[in-house]
Scaffold this active site. Sequence first.
Site, PDB file in Angstrom:
ATOM      1  N   GLU A  20      73.142  69.719  51.333  1.00  7.18           N
ATOM      2  CA  GLU A  20      72.166  68.860  50.659  1.00  7.18           C
ATOM      3  C   GLU A  20      71.432  69.652  49.581  1.00  7.18           C
ATOM      4  OE1 GLU A  20      71.652  65.392  51.108  1.00  7.18           O
ATOM      5  OE2 GLU A  20      73.616  65.959  51.861  1.00  7.18           O
ATOM      6  N   ARG A  77      60.697  56.787  47.247  1.00  4.74           N
ATOM      7  CA  ARG A  77      60.512  57.036  45.815  1.00  4.74           C
ATOM      8  C   ARG A  77      60.391  55.762  44.978  1.00  4.74           C
ATOM      9  NH1 ARG A  77      65.394  61.259  45.679  1.00  4.74           N
ATOM     10  NH2 ARG A  77      65.777  60.239  47.681  1.00  4.74           N
ATOM     11  N   ASN A 107      67.442  55.607  43.880  1.00  6.27           N
ATOM     12  CA  ASN A 107      66.313  56.191  44.599  1.00  6.27           C
ATOM     13  C   ASN A 107      64.989  55.925  43.904  1.00  6.27           C
ATOM     14  OD1 ASN A 107      67.877  57.495  46.747  1.00  6.27           O
ATOM     15  ND2 ASN A 107      68.706  58.707  45.074  1.00  6.27           N
ATOM     16  N   GLY A 141      67.410  60.122  59.895  1.00  6.79           N
ATOM     17  CA  GLY A 141      68.468  60.624  59.017  1.00  6.79           C
ATOM     18  C   GLY A 141      69.747  59.811  59.093  1.00  6.79           C
ATOM     19  N   THR A 142      70.635  60.076  58.144  1.00  7.37           N
ATOM     20  CA  THR A 142      71.869  59.283  58.043  1.00  7.37           C
ATOM     21  C   THR A 142      72.788  59.505  59.254  1.00  7.37           C
ATOM     22  OG1 THR A 142      72.732  61.061  56.633  1.00  7.37           O
ATOM     23  CG2 THR A 142      71.922  59.098  55.522  1.00  7.37           C
ATOM     24  N   ARG A 198      64.804  20.236  36.734  1.00  7.63           N
ATOM     25  CA  ARG A 198      64.798  20.967  38.006  1.00  7.63           C
ATOM     26  C   ARG A 198      65.203  20.105  39.181  1.00  7.63           C
ATOM     27  NH1 ARG A 198      59.663  20.341  40.775  1.00  7.63           N
ATOM     28  NH2 ARG A 198      58.338  18.956  39.576  1.00  7.63           N
ATOM     29  N   ASN A 224      55.343   9.057  40.699  1.00  2.00           N
ATOM     30  CA  ASN A 224      56.241   9.065  41.862  1.00  2.00           C
ATOM     31  C   ASN A 224      55.535   9.451  43.145  1.00  2.00           C
ATOM     32  OD1 ASN A 224      55.889  11.683  40.823  1.00  2.00           O
ATOM     33  ND2 ASN A 224      57.749  12.400  41.836  1.00  2.00           N
ATOM     34  N   ASN A 227      66.077   3.840  26.599  1.00  2.00           N
ATOM     35  CA  ASN A 227      65.160   4.576  25.732  1.00  2.00           C
ATOM     36  C   ASN A 227      63.854   4.774  26.484  1.00  2.00           C
ATOM     37  OD1 ASN A 227      64.569   5.462  22.766  1.00  2.00           O
ATOM     38  ND2 ASN A 227      62.751   4.405  23.550  1.00  2.00           N
TER      39      ASN A 227
HETATM   40  C1  UD1 Z   1      72.646  60.929  50.921  1.00  2.00           C
HETATM   41  C2  UD1 Z   1      73.533  62.102  51.343  1.00  2.00           C
HETATM   42  C3  UD1 Z   1      73.883  62.948  50.123  1.00  2.00           C
HETATM   43  C4  UD1 Z   1      74.524  62.090  49.055  1.00  2.00           C
HETATM   44  C5  UD1 Z   1      73.670  60.869  48.732  1.00  2.00           C
HETATM   45  C6  UD1 Z   1      74.445  59.915  47.858  1.00  2.00           C
HETATM   46  C7  UD1 Z   1      72.842  62.679  53.618  1.00  2.00           C
HETATM   47  C8  UD1 Z   1      72.100  63.640  54.449  1.00  2.00           C
HETATM   48  N1  UD1 Z   1      72.840  62.914  52.315  1.00  2.00           N
HETATM   49  O1  UD1 Z   1      71.433  61.505  50.435  1.00  2.00           O
HETATM   50  O2  UD1 Z   1      74.768  63.992  50.497  1.00  2.00           O
HETATM   51  O3  UD1 Z   1      74.742  62.855  47.902  1.00  2.00           O
HETATM   52  O4  UD1 Z   1      73.310  60.161  49.934  1.00  2.00           O
HETATM   53  O5  UD1 Z   1      73.682  58.821  47.441  1.00  2.00           O
HETATM   54  O6  UD1 Z   1      73.422  61.753  54.124  1.00  2.00           O
HETATM   55  N2  UD1 Z   1      69.456  55.755  55.877  1.00  2.00           N
HETATM   56  C9  UD1 Z   1      69.396  55.211  57.137  1.00  2.00           C
HETATM   57  N3  UD1 Z   1      68.697  55.864  58.112  1.00  2.00           N
HETATM   58  C10 UD1 Z   1      68.061  57.045  57.902  1.00  2.00           C
HETATM   59  C11 UD1 Z   1      68.148  57.598  56.588  1.00  2.00           C
HETATM   60  C12 UD1 Z   1      68.841  56.947  55.618  1.00  2.00           C
HETATM   61  O7  UD1 Z   1      69.942  54.139  57.387  1.00  2.00           O
HETATM   62  O8  UD1 Z   1      67.462  57.576  58.840  1.00  2.00           O
HETATM   63  C13 UD1 Z   1      70.182  55.022  54.833  1.00  2.00           C
HETATM   64  C14 UD1 Z   1      69.320  54.718  53.633  1.00  2.00           C
HETATM   65  O9  UD1 Z   1      68.717  53.434  53.790  1.00  2.00           O
HETATM   66  C15 UD1 Z   1      70.328  54.732  52.491  1.00  2.00           C
HETATM   67  C16 UD1 Z   1      71.384  55.712  52.945  1.00  2.00           C
HETATM   68  O10 UD1 Z   1      71.223  55.850  54.360  1.00  2.00           O
HETATM   69  O11 UD1 Z   1      70.898  53.466  52.280  1.00  2.00           O
HETATM   70  C17 UD1 Z   1      71.233  57.072  52.283  1.00  2.00           C
HETATM   71  O12 UD1 Z   1      69.969  57.605  52.603  1.00  2.00           O
HETATM   72  P1  UD1 Z   1      69.107  58.418  51.553  1.00  2.00           P
HETATM   73  O13 UD1 Z   1      67.832  58.820  52.226  1.00  2.00           O
HETATM   74  O14 UD1 Z   1      68.996  57.664  50.289  1.00  2.00           O
HETATM   75  O15 UD1 Z   1      70.018  59.704  51.368  1.00  2.00           O
HETATM   76  P2  UD1 Z   1      70.090  60.642  50.127  1.00  2.00           P
HETATM   77  O16 UD1 Z   1      68.947  61.587  50.158  1.00  2.00           O
HETATM   78  O17 UD1 Z   1      70.289  59.855  48.886  1.00  2.00           O
HETATM   79 CA    CA Z   2      70.177  57.755  48.329  1.00  2.00          CA
END
Ligand code: UD1
Ligand code: CA
Length: 462
Positions: free
Chosen positions: A156, A16, A229, A79-80, A335, A388, A379
Amino acid sequence: MQNLTVLILAAGKGTRLKSTLPKVLHLLAGKPLIEHVVRAALPLNPSATCVVVGYEGGRVQAAISHLSLQSVAQEPQLGTGHAVQVAAAFWKPNKGNLLVLSGDVPLISTQTLQRLLEQHSQSGASATLLSTKLNEAAGYGRLIRGADGNVERIVEHKDATEAERQISEINTGIYCFTIADLAQIIDKLAAENSQKEYYLTDCIGLLRMQNKRVGAVVCEDSSEVNGINSRSELAELEHIVRQKKLKQLMGDGVTIIDPVSTYVEPDVQVGPDSVLYPNVFLENATVIGAGCRIYPNVRITSSTIEDGAVVLDSCLISESLVGAGSQIGPFAHLRNHTVIGSQVRIGNFVEVKKSQLGDKTKAAHLSYLGDAEIGREVNVGAGTITCNYDGVNKNKTTIEDGVFVGSDSQLIAPVTVHRGAYIAAGSTIQHDVPEDALAIARSQQVNKQHWARKRRESRPKE
Ligand code: UD1
Ligand code: CA
């Protein structure tokens, strides 16, 4: 805290933001988002800290290399929950607790993290998450609590029912897990959701199904846990950080004429009774002493301005030091490790690079001073240039104490002008000038009597 492992999730692209730069490298108050998170975690004294990188992982690793952290690559990013799975070799063998942080939640404070860890330890829960209440909760995961008030699961936004979307308590993406308990369920995550991702949030439901306890700490100040985001969210946090810093400075006795248009980064220090005019930018670890005045449109970065110094309008000062009571500008550029003594005057359109100027020296107009060592009470006349650079090397110009450099002189380095010498205006100096001598290095003037009149008469105007 003993037996604490920290894992920072930073593999996402940040779609985003519509950027080629990974999200966690976008700057907030002059520092990458990820650095804010790391700085909040380090005072907790974790035994190990690891960052999960993915999209443009090399760039993220390079940007945090000075922080000496470990990193794990997550490729592809599923995913997370997948991010925590990929990093299992890093945290699973450890004892104690795992603190999971989001690289895109930069304003989290050490204090709040401490509160989370304390409650986690005291309650003996398998997981404790940090929640907050938002009026505008769209996009975030919601906490589903049971009739007894205990957290049952997280849903979510995209997977939530209309009723669940009414819940204002959200998951901040910050959790403390008991490592032994997390290890038992982390491989059980399924990507059965609207995004086809492995959600870390599903760990909460999985732990509850095993009758494990899950707790939550509510963060009262929701601005601390705002995720970034989009660019507009980034700008909102920038505003929060900036106003907080300005408020602190004003509390410490600094006059800020217009806080709406004054930009001071968090690490900057400013002494009491200093005045910051509108459109001043103070960056990195800049230190401004007491009783200084910094006029409009000045940017000072990684520099020190000592007590009572004045920086007039439209100057740029980087990696330099300005001594007490000196006056710089307007329109001056200092600088590259320039050191200006006290009571010095640097005037308009003067550029000083990698040079030292002694106390009470003046360079008041239109000069370039580069790689120069200039003594006290010198001065430097208008238009003086140190030549330089010979096309290959940078050479040094030395001007000793009490020298008078006449206007529009060029000093061809390497060259030394010894103590007390005079340089006649318009000279091109290529040899050293002895102490107390007068150097004149310009062509002689010839006056041709009546020449102009004769020319007019021989070519009358049409
Ligand atoms: C996540 C949470 C959501 C919470 C929100 C808070 C999950 C599924 N959802 O959603 O419940 O309210 O954060 O801000 O966890 N990342 C990885 N690998 C991945 C995906 C993401 O390292 O495969 C990292 C991203 O870089 C980021 C963080 O995890 O720093 C969160 O990921 P993001 O995609 O922003 O999750 P949200 O949709 O915000
Ligand atoms: Ca996020």
